[in-house]
Design an enzyme around this catalytic site. Structure first.
Site, PDB file in Angstrom:
ATOM      1  NE  ARG A  74      16.493 -65.344  41.171  1.00 49.85           N
ATOM      2  CZ  ARG A  74      16.864 -66.595  41.279  1.00 49.85           C
ATOM      3  NH1 ARG A  74      17.473 -67.199  40.271  1.00 49.85           N
ATOM      4  NH2 ARG A  74      16.625 -67.276  42.366  1.00 49.85           N
ATOM      5  NE  ARG A 108      16.908 -70.026  36.988  1.00 52.54           N
ATOM      6  CZ  ARG A 108      17.084 -70.203  38.300  1.00 52.54           C
ATOM      7  NH1 ARG A 108      16.222 -70.910  39.006  1.00 52.54           N
ATOM      8  NH2 ARG A 108      18.134 -69.685  38.918  1.00 52.54           N
TER       9      ARG A 108
HETATM   10  C1  LIG Z   1      24.501 -71.038  44.206  1.00 51.38           C
HETATM   11  C2  LIG Z   1      23.300 -71.431  43.398  1.00 51.38           C
HETATM   12  C3  LIG Z   1      22.045 -71.451  44.006  1.00 51.38           C
HETATM   13  C4  LIG Z   1      20.905 -71.811  43.276  1.00 51.38           C
HETATM   14  N1  LIG Z   1      19.686 -71.855  43.898  1.00 51.38           N
HETATM   15  C5  LIG Z   1      18.596 -72.288  43.194  1.00 51.38           C
HETATM   16  C6  LIG Z   1      17.324 -72.470  43.835  1.00 51.38           C
HETATM   17  O1  LIG Z   1      17.168 -72.260  45.023  1.00 51.38           O
HETATM   18  N2  LIG Z   1      16.275 -72.896  43.094  1.00 51.38           N
HETATM   19  C7  LIG Z   1      16.390 -73.159  41.772  1.00 51.38           C
HETATM   20  O2  LIG Z   1      15.405 -73.554  41.146  1.00 51.38           O
HETATM   21  N3  LIG Z   1      17.604 -73.007  41.142  1.00 51.38           N
HETATM   22  C8  LIG Z   1      18.693 -72.595  41.820  1.00 51.38           C
HETATM   23  N4  LIG Z   1      19.902 -72.464  41.191  1.00 51.38           N
HETATM   24  C9  LIG Z   1      20.013 -72.862  39.797  1.00 51.38           C
HETATM   25  C10 LIG Z   1      20.072 -74.363  39.731  1.00 51.38           C
HETATM   26  O3  LIG Z   1      20.748 -74.875  40.852  1.00 51.38           O
HETATM   27  C11 LIG Z   1      20.793 -74.829  38.473  1.00 51.38           C
HETATM   28  O4  LIG Z   1      20.235 -74.179  37.367  1.00 51.38           O
HETATM   29  C12 LIG Z   1      20.602 -76.310  38.316  1.00 51.38           C
HETATM   30  O5  LIG Z   1      21.024 -76.993  39.476  1.00 51.38           O
HETATM   31  C13 LIG Z   1      21.347 -76.856  37.124  1.00 51.38           C
HETATM   32  O6  LIG Z   1      21.171 -78.253  37.150  1.00 51.38           O
HETATM   33  P1  LIG Z   1      21.658 -79.153  35.965  1.00 51.38           P
HETATM   34  O7  LIG Z   1      21.283 -80.552  36.300  1.00 51.38           O
HETATM   35  O8  LIG Z   1      21.172 -78.586  34.680  1.00 51.38           O
HETATM   36  O9  LIG Z   1      23.243 -78.966  35.972  1.00 51.38           O
HETATM   37  P2  LIG Z   1      24.302 -78.996  37.177  1.00 51.38           P
HETATM   38  O10 LIG Z   1      23.692 -79.262  38.483  1.00 51.38           O
HETATM   39  O11 LIG Z   1      25.125 -77.758  36.995  1.00 51.38           O
HETATM   40  O12 LIG Z   1      25.166 -80.264  36.797  1.00 51.38           O
HETATM   41  C14 LIG Z   1      25.973 -80.281  35.648  1.00 51.38           C
HETATM   42  C15 LIG Z   1      26.701 -81.592  35.585  1.00 51.38           C
HETATM   43  O13 LIG Z   1      27.357 -81.703  34.328  1.00 51.38           O
HETATM   44  C16 LIG Z   1      28.680 -82.137  34.523  1.00 51.38           C
HETATM   45  N5  LIG Z   1      29.479 -81.700  33.362  1.00 51.38           N
HETATM   46  C17 LIG Z   1      29.602 -80.446  32.862  1.00 51.38           C
HETATM   47  N6  LIG Z   1      30.395 -80.479  31.774  1.00 51.38           N
HETATM   48  C18 LIG Z   1      30.772 -81.773  31.587  1.00 51.38           C
HETATM   49  C19 LIG Z   1      31.609 -82.434  30.654  1.00 51.38           C
HETATM   50  N7  LIG Z   1      32.212 -81.782  29.653  1.00 51.38           N
HETATM   51  N8  LIG Z   1      31.791 -83.764  30.778  1.00 51.38           N
HETATM   52  C20 LIG Z   1      31.205 -84.453  31.786  1.00 51.38           C
HETATM   53  N9  LIG Z   1      30.408 -83.873  32.705  1.00 51.38           N
HETATM   54  C21 LIG Z   1      30.199 -82.549  32.602  1.00 51.38           C
HETATM   55  C22 LIG Z   1      29.074 -81.554  35.849  1.00 51.38           C
HETATM   56  O14 LIG Z   1      30.175 -82.230  36.388  1.00 51.38           O
HETATM   57  C23 LIG Z   1      27.775 -81.782  36.640  1.00 51.38           C
HETATM   58  O15 LIG Z   1      27.731 -83.091  37.101  1.00 51.38           O
HETATM   59  C24 LIG Z   1      21.041 -72.119  41.911  1.00 51.38           C
HETATM   60  C25 LIG Z   1      22.307 -72.099  41.303  1.00 51.38           C
HETATM   61  C26 LIG Z   1      23.426 -71.764  42.030  1.00 51.38           C
HETATM   62  C27 LIG Z   1      24.760 -71.735  41.353  1.00 51.38           C
END
Ligand SMILES: Cc1cc2nc3c(=O)[nH]c(=O)nc-3n(C[C@H](O)[C@H](O)[C@H](O)COP(=O)(O)OP(=O)(O)OC[C@H]3O[C@@H](n4cnc5c(N)ncnc54)[C@H](O)[C@@H]3O)c2cc1C
Length: 631
Positions: free
Chosen positions: A326, A428
């Site tokens: 990317r 990544r």
């Molecule tokens: C549009 C898009 C498409 C993507 N497509 C892909 C893909 O095809 N393949 C891939 O591997 N990756 C992809 N990614 C990246 C991937 O989706 C993310 O990196 C990943 O989902 C992050 O997961 P996570 O569990 O770390 O956090 P998230 O899924 O972002 O969840 C974070 C959580 O923390 C909570 N939170 C945050 N701050 C607080 C707080 N202060 N107090 C309480 N709760 C809080 C939020 O409410 C949420 O529930 C994509 C990302 C985006 C934005």
């Protein structure tokens, strides 16, 4: 409300998981299955996280479509993608365990798309040598979250049968923002926050906390992230005494929507290119052939005929350059637009309509078809899309011990998912996040459970509660202070213009000074109105987090005098093998973020030997090569 004068809502658990995306949910399942009680806390609705938005798929070397694939090839691709700045152990664990985590999801009810033979189908993606992304159309993240929620409900139902209360051992606290991680005697004791709807405060006591709060995109002006991506977990960890690693590395996804303005930044999945989409400039030139870096020349086609043949015969042709990692594609698009060969709205064209029949596009990329049709009035089965770079993912994050996901320096603190650093190095690969969430979410849940079993309870003192409550109250007690919306907009301008996709020393220095100024003024942010349904109140806390993240990014970017992955310095355009030997560690002294350089752990011999030494010479110094890895 002063929490000590009124009745403060209090909860006690063994493990708190902050965040209900893929990483948080996988950690919660693991901790619960280890016999512990778990609270899952998320600031949005349960089921609404970035993970849901993931479109392309989850990378795992199952070898279903090309049986040459295996964990070693995946490991090599991940290290190459990260330009060898990855923590080798994280990349190794990820490559080895990802296939099991995908299979496990199927046993919990996920249903991935199939090959003709009925195996889990896998698609091509940038930087992956073989088709490797398990997917459900372009809605893979939705299936992942749906399955994990289903798993949590199943665990709750089992608890209901055993203990008479479904929520006795695992409970979800949705729309609840954590503002602080609490410590006593130098160890984790819980977390403090407030309900977004009412503004009422809430205390969670627990000896272990898993941070799984996702990314930082909202620190930037154009981003694919939603409102939740404000770097809360990065800042909470810093304030709790943990370190962040390599915060200079931000991934600008090459293809976000550029038009209309209301949807600028929304992601156009890489699967569009994986399925055969080509990039052209306003002169109709397929420009990516001009931008293949030397390190990738043996793997990517330098002419259209070979690139096109690759879709039919991947063993005997090199990949199309649209599928470069990317960072390379984002920089190429940026250069084309800067050179005046961009589209009317400042992007380039991405066209899938010439290569794939309309009905196949609608089947394989249903969300993309809808997204462009509904939001931009463009039918991607007939016309090209306009796309440009958007801030998408942060490679930097909490410094963790790879096997347990324990945050270095804070007993009881764990981090997994996008908030954790190290796994992806300087860049990544697409699809590696979804499996990162599963692999390290599981390890974080297990690590936290193990810790709690030996550490026991660590009650929170009244003075700690009072300090946390006072900080929540503070913005309400200031009259006529700064406005958090204006400061946020200022911050986004600074990051976008001065520490964005291309950086220089003078610009970064200017950014650091401006961020410090905004931070000083943010101490005087005033919130008008009451606590109920008050977005200004929420942003006051989010802003504080984003400012710390931006400071860490800018200061790390200033020190790194080279260009690598998601960090491009116009004044230091090449990669420098000496710089590859250091990570940048951010810590917070209560006043400012400080950065130190730390030697990167050396590849052990058995992993070193997986590479052709001539390839390693592109990344390593002669002294490193001579050592041949650590023993
Ligand atoms: C549009 C898009 C498409 C993507 N497509 C892909 C893909 O095809 N393949 C891939 O591997 N990756 C992809 N990614 C990246 C991937 O989706 C993310 O990196 C990943 O989902 C992050 O997961 P996570 O569990 O770390 O956090 P998230 O899924 O972002 O969840 C974070 C959580 O923390 C909570 N939170 C945050 N701050 C607080 C707080 N202060 N107090 C309480 N709760 C809080 C939020 O409410 C949420 O529930 C994509 C990302 C985006 C934005």
């Amino acid at each position: 409300m002063s929490s000590l004068n009124s009745v403060l809502e209090k909860h006690k658990y063994d493990v708190l998981v902050i965040g209900a995306g893929g990483a948080g949910l996988r950690a919660a399942v693991e901790a619960r299955e280890a016999g512990l009680s778990v609270a899952i806390i998320c600031k949005s609705l349960f089921g609404k996280a970035h993970t849901v938005m993931a479109e392309g798929g989850a990378a795992a070397s199952m070898g279903n479509v090309n049986d040459n694939d295996n964990w070693m090839v995946h490991f090599r691709d991940t290290m190459r993608g990260g330009k060898f700045l990855n923590h080798f152990r994280m990349a190794e664990l990820h490559a080895k365990e990802a296939p099991d985590r995908i299979w496990e999801l199927e046993t919990w009810g996920a249903l991935f798309d199939r090959t003709k033979e009925g195996k889990i189908s896998q698609r091509n993606f940038g930087g992956h040598e073989y088709p490797r992304l398990a997917h459900v159309g372009d809605r893979t993240g939705l299936e992942l979250i749906r399955t994990m929620q289903q798993k949590i409900v199943a665990l709750q139902q089992a608890d209901g049968r055993e203990f008479g209360d479904m929520e006795s051992k695992i409970k979800v606290f949705a729309e609840c923002t954590i503002t602080e991680i609490l410590k006593e005697n130098g160890k984790i004791a819980g977390a403090y926050g407030y309900w977004r709807e009412t503004g009422e405060e809430v205390l969670f006591e627990a000896p272990a906390v898993v941070i799984a709060t996702g990314g930082v995109g909202k620190t930037f002006k154009i981003t694919s992230n939603s409102w939740e991506g404000t770097g809360d977990g990065h800042a909470l960890a810093l304030k709790a005494g943990a370190n962040l690693v390599d915060m200079e590395f931000l991934q600008f996804h090459p293809t976000g929507m550029v038009w209309p303005p209301s949807v600028r930044g929304i992601l156009v999945t890489e699967s569009v290119r994986g399925e055969g989409g080509i990039l052209t400039n306003s002169e109709g030139e397929r420009f990516m052939f001009k931008y293949i870096p030397d390190v990738f020349k043996d793997k990517y086609a330098d002419n259209e005929a070979e690139a096109d043949r690759w879709y039919e015969d991947q063993d005997n042709n090199r990949r199309p350059p649209e599928l470069l990692p990317r960072d390379e594609v984002a920089r190429a698009i940026n250069s084309e637009v800067k050179a005046g060969r961009g589209t009317e709205h400042g992007g380039v064209f991405l066209d899938v309509s010439k290569r794939i029949p309309a009905e196949v596009i609608k089947k394989r990329l249903p969300s993309m078809w809808h997204q462009f049709y509904e939001l931009a009035g463009v039918d991607i089965t007939k016309e090209a899309m306009e796309v440009g770079p958007t801030c998408h993912y942060v490679m930097g994050g909490v410094e963790v011990e790879p096997d347990t996901a324990a945050a270095i320096g804070v007993p009881g603190l764990y981090a997994a998912g996008e908030v954790a650093g190290g796994m992806h190095g300087s860049n990544r690969l697409g699809g590696n996040s979804l499996t990162d969430l599963l692999v390290f979410g599981r390890r974080a849940g297990a690590g936290a459970a193990e810790y709690v079993k030996s550490a026991g309870a660590n009650p929170v003192s009244d003075s700690t509660i009072k300090a946390a409550a006072d900080r929540i109250e503070a913005p309400f007690s200031r009259a006529g202070g700064e406005n958090s919306y204006s400061l946020h907009a200022e911050l986004q301008e600074v990051t976008h213009n001065l520490v964005g996709i291309i950086r220089t020393r003078t610009e970064i220095e200017e950014a650091i000074a401006k961020i410090a100024d905004i931070r000083a003024r943010s101490k005087n942010v005033a919130v008008a109105g009451g606590r109920k349904f008050n977005p200004g109140f929420h942003l006051a806390f989010d802003l504080d987090n984003m400012l710390l993240v931006a400071e860490s990014t800018a200061k790390s970017a200033l020190l790194r005098e080279e260009s690598r992955g998601g960090h491009t310095r116009d004044d230091f355009p090449g990669m420098n093998n000496t710089w590859r030997q250091v990570n940048h560690i951010s810590s917070f002294d209560g006043n400012q973020v400080n950065i130190k350089a730390q030697p990167l752990p050396m590849l052990p011999k058995e992993l070193f030997d997986l590479f052709d030494v001539h390839e390693l010479e592109k990344y390593m110094t002669p002294e490193e090569i001579a050592k041949g890895g650590s023993n």
